[in-house]
Design a protein around this motif. Structure first.
Motif, PDB file in Angstrom:
ATOM      1  N   GLY A 267      13.735  10.740  13.300  1.00 32.60           N
ATOM      2  CA  GLY A 267      13.129  11.529  12.488  1.00 32.60           C
ATOM      3  C   GLY A 267      11.708  11.110  12.065  1.00 32.60           C
ATOM      4  N   ASP A 268      11.018  12.073  11.360  1.00 34.64           N
ATOM      5  CA  ASP A 268       9.537  11.609  11.164  1.00 34.64           C
ATOM      6  C   ASP A 268       9.623  10.161  10.427  1.00 34.64           C
ATOM      7  N   GLY A 269       8.351   9.288  10.723  1.00 34.45           N
ATOM      8  CA  GLY A 269       8.531   8.226  10.142  1.00 34.45           C
ATOM      9  C   GLY A 269       9.074   7.069  10.585  1.00 34.45           C
TER      10      GLY A 269
ATOM     11  N   LEU B 218       0.600  25.946  21.625  1.00 35.12           N
ATOM     12  CA  LEU B 218       1.772  26.315  21.094  1.00 35.12           C
ATOM     13  C   LEU B 218       2.333  25.398  19.906  1.00 35.12           C
ATOM     14  N   ARG B 219       1.969  24.012  20.034  1.00 29.37           N
ATOM     15  CA  ARG B 219       2.086  22.947  19.064  1.00 29.37           C
ATOM     16  C   ARG B 219       1.372  23.332  17.832  1.00 29.37           C
ATOM     17  N   GLU B 220       0.061  23.820  17.932  1.00 29.57           N
ATOM     18  CA  GLU B 220      -0.383  24.192  16.697  1.00 29.57           C
ATOM     19  C   GLU B 220      -0.144  25.165  15.825  1.00 29.57           C
TER      20      GLU B 220
ATOM     21  N   VAL C 232       9.281  28.771  20.584  1.00 30.70           N
ATOM     22  CA  VAL C 232       8.122  28.230  20.850  1.00 30.70           C
ATOM     23  C   VAL C 232       8.183  26.719  21.409  1.00 30.70           C
ATOM     24  N   TYR C 233       9.273  25.883  20.599  1.00 33.15           N
ATOM     25  CA  TYR C 233       9.356  24.653  21.133  1.00 33.15           C
ATOM     26  C   TYR C 233       9.919  24.405  22.686  1.00 33.15           C
ATOM     27  N   ALA C 234      10.740  25.590  23.029  1.00 28.00           N
ATOM     28  CA  ALA C 234      11.368  25.758  24.244  1.00 28.00           C
ATOM     29  C   ALA C 234      10.217  26.223  25.278  1.00 28.00           C
TER      30      ALA C 234
ATOM     31  N   ALA D 237       6.920  25.793  25.012  1.00 29.30           N
ATOM     32  CA  ALA D 237       6.090  24.523  24.940  1.00 29.30           C
ATOM     33  C   ALA D 237       6.590  23.136  26.213  1.00 29.30           C
ATOM     34  N   ARG D 238       7.902  23.562  26.000  1.00 28.62           N
ATOM     35  CA  ARG D 238       8.662  22.469  27.298  1.00 28.62           C
ATOM     36  C   ARG D 238       8.787  22.865  28.401  1.00 28.62           C
ATOM     37  N   ALA D 239       8.918  24.352  28.372  1.00 26.51           N
ATOM     38  CA  ALA D 239       8.967  24.694  29.852  1.00 26.51           C
ATOM     39  C   ALA D 239       7.712  24.578  30.729  1.00 26.51           C
TER      40      ALA D 239
ATOM     41  N   ASP E 154       7.026  11.275  23.653  1.00 29.93           N
ATOM     42  CA  ASP E 154       7.382  11.343  22.420  1.00 29.93           C
ATOM     43  C   ASP E 154       8.006  12.485  22.029  1.00 29.93           C
ATOM     44  N   ARG E 155       9.396  12.241  22.013  1.00 30.06           N
ATOM     45  CA  ARG E 155      10.304  13.763  21.692  1.00 30.06           C
ATOM     46  C   ARG E 155      10.376  14.475  22.871  1.00 30.06           C
ATOM     47  N   PHE E 156      11.803  15.001  23.270  1.00 30.98           N
ATOM     48  CA  PHE E 156      11.992  15.947  24.203  1.00 30.98           C
ATOM     49  C   PHE E 156      13.360  16.838  23.726  1.00 30.98           C
TER      50      PHE E 156
ATOM     51  N   ASP F 129      16.459  16.449  22.799  1.00 30.37           N
ATOM     52  CA  ASP F 129      17.202  16.045  21.829  1.00 30.37           C
ATOM     53  C   ASP F 129      16.692  16.335  20.380  1.00 30.37           C
ATOM     54  N   SER F 130      15.421  16.516  20.312  1.00 22.71           N
ATOM     55  CA  SER F 130      14.379  16.796  19.121  1.00 22.71           C
ATOM     56  C   SER F 130      14.932  18.425  18.717  1.00 22.71           C
ATOM     57  N   SER F 131      15.117  19.254  19.922  1.00 21.79           N
ATOM     58  CA  SER F 131      15.159  20.678  19.463  1.00 21.79           C
ATOM     59  C   SER F 131      16.843  20.741  19.154  1.00 21.79           C
ATOM     60  N   ILE F 132      17.689  19.748  19.721  1.00 17.48           N
ATOM     61  CA  ILE F 132      18.913  19.626  19.371  1.00 17.48           C
ATOM     62  C   ILE F 132      19.255  19.233  17.821  1.00 17.48           C
ATOM     63  N   ALA F 133      18.584  18.245  17.557  1.00 16.70           N
ATOM     64  CA  ALA F 133      18.615  17.729  16.222  1.00 16.70           C
ATOM     65  C   ALA F 133      18.138  18.923  15.217  1.00 16.70           C
ATOM     66  N   TYR F 134      16.791  19.057  15.497  1.00 16.37           N
ATOM     67  CA  TYR F 134      16.022  19.948  14.366  1.00 16.37           C
ATOM     68  C   TYR F 134      16.598  21.591  14.438  1.00 16.37           C
ATOM     69  N   GLN F 135      16.542  21.946  15.631  1.00 17.08           N
ATOM     70  CA  GLN F 135      17.011  23.698  15.601  1.00 17.08           C
ATOM     71  C   GLN F 135      18.365  23.794  15.689  1.00 17.08           C
ATOM     72  N   ALA F 136      19.130  22.943  16.475  1.00 18.18           N
ATOM     73  CA  ALA F 136      20.716  23.493  16.580  1.00 18.18           C
ATOM     74  C   ALA F 136      21.385  22.952  15.303  1.00 18.18           C
TER      75      ALA F 136
HETATM   76  P1  TMP Z   1       5.427  14.627  15.762  1.00 16.93           P
HETATM   77  O1  TMP Z   1       4.850  15.035  16.981  1.00 16.93           O
HETATM   78  O2  TMP Z   1       4.557  14.383  14.737  1.00 16.93           O
HETATM   79  O3  TMP Z   1       6.941  13.964  15.765  1.00 16.93           O
HETATM   80  O4  TMP Z   1       5.867  16.389  15.236  1.00 16.93           O
HETATM   81  C1  TMP Z   1       6.517  17.139  15.662  1.00 16.93           C
HETATM   82  C2  TMP Z   1       7.454  17.983  15.033  1.00 16.93           C
HETATM   83  O5  TMP Z   1       8.174  19.028  15.501  1.00 16.93           O
HETATM   84  C3  TMP Z   1       8.370  16.929  14.204  1.00 16.93           C
HETATM   85  O6  TMP Z   1       8.625  17.245  12.870  1.00 16.93           O
HETATM   86  C4  TMP Z   1       9.829  17.109  14.972  1.00 16.93           C
HETATM   87  C5  TMP Z   1       9.664  18.733  15.411  1.00 16.93           C
HETATM   88  N1  TMP Z   1      10.319  19.279  16.391  1.00 16.93           N
HETATM   89  C6  TMP Z   1      11.194  20.137  16.703  1.00 16.93           C
HETATM   90  O7  TMP Z   1      11.727  20.673  15.637  1.00 16.93           O
HETATM   91  N2  TMP Z   1      11.838  20.413  17.810  1.00 16.93           N
HETATM   92  C7  TMP Z   1      11.184  20.031  19.094  1.00 16.93           C
HETATM   93  O8  TMP Z   1      11.994  20.350  19.770  1.00 16.93           O
HETATM   94  C8  TMP Z   1      10.351  19.017  18.941  1.00 16.93           C
HETATM   95  C9  TMP Z   1       9.782  18.664  20.255  1.00 16.93           C
HETATM   96  C10 TMP Z   1       9.915  18.629  17.595  1.00 16.93           C
END
Ligand code: TMP
Length: 209
Positions: free
Chosen positions: A11-13, A49-51, A69-71, A73-75, A95-97, A99-106
């Motif tokens: 998570g953040d922080g 895409l991040r922006e 968009v996350y996908a 950027a990843r591709a 820094d993130r891959f 698993d972030s999409s699974i945790a945040y989006q799924a």
């Molecule tokens: P961070 O680079 O500061 O960690 O910020 C990226 C933000 O994007 C963070 O809140 C997590 C989120 N994120 C997703 O929701 N899905 C993703 O696949 C990725 C890579 C990041």
């Protein structure tokens, strides 16, 4: 020999950046070339895409759009930077891959299995050799992030979103303990670094590095 692909999640922080620097030094001391990158981002196209995806003004963005968009950027990142670096035998610390999409989006957005299916195309099947999940209580994470100032679109999420993300990470870690190492991120930086170093030594020994 293919290099090592190491990812940090949480998570953040949760204090990923400090640990990334320590991991980088660990491999540089062995004389290995380290590529430090991040998601979303890591290449010029993926950074654009991040922006878009993190822009706190884009409040109309739909959950499916966000996931795609996350996908996307990843591709780009996997094909332009990560795979070529691994093929050259470099150490890639990301820094993130996925698993972030699974945790945040799924889990967080509730998009479920669709996320894994789309990302199977995005990653081309690439998976990390080892992942450190910096485990921190979502409330504490939020407190730490708020102290840093401006929040991005995801950090601004209220309600139980960050708890669902946390549940997602827990499920990922429980489902793949061989790859995902849970790191208690409430401890001191030194204690955390020591634990991570132990895992790195193990994987280096296994891979003959
Ligand atoms: P961070 O680079 O500061 O960690 O910020 C990226 C933000 O994007 C963070 O809140 C997590 C989120 N994120 C997703 O929701 N899905 C993703 O696949 C990725 C890579 C990041």
């Amino acid at each position: 020999m293919r290099g090592l692909f190491i990812t940090l999640e949480g998570g953040d922080g949760a204090g990923k950046s400090t640990q990334i620097k320590n991991i980088e030094s660990f491999f540089e001391e062995k004389g290995l070339l380290v590529v430090h990158t991040r998601e979303p981002g890591g290449t010029p196209i993926s950074e654009k895409l991040r922006e878009i995806v993190l822009d706190s003004h884009n409040l109309e963005m739909k959950d499916v759009t966000e996931m795609l968009v996350y996908a996307a950027a990843r591709a780009q990142h996997v094909r332009e930077l990560v795979m070529p670096a691994l093929e050259k035998g470099h150490i890639v610390i990301c820094d993130r891959f996925l698993d972030s999409s699974i945790a945040y989006q799924a889990y967080g957005r509730g998009l479920g299995d669709m996320v894994g299916i789309v990302n199977a195309f995005a990653t081309g099947g690439l998976a990390p050799d080892i992942t450190f999940w910096m485990d921190i209580d979502p409330d504490e994470g939020k407190r730490r992030v708020s102290r840093l100032g401006d929040l991005d679109r995801l950090e601004m999420e209220e309600g139980d979103f960050h708890f669902k993300v946390y549940e997602g990470y827990k499920a990922i870690a429980e489902g793949d303990p061989e790859r995902v190492k849970r790191i208690d991120a409430t401890r001191s930086v030194e204690e955390i670094s020591e634990e991570i170093k132990k895992y790195l030594e193990q994987i280096c020994e296994k891979r003959g590095i």
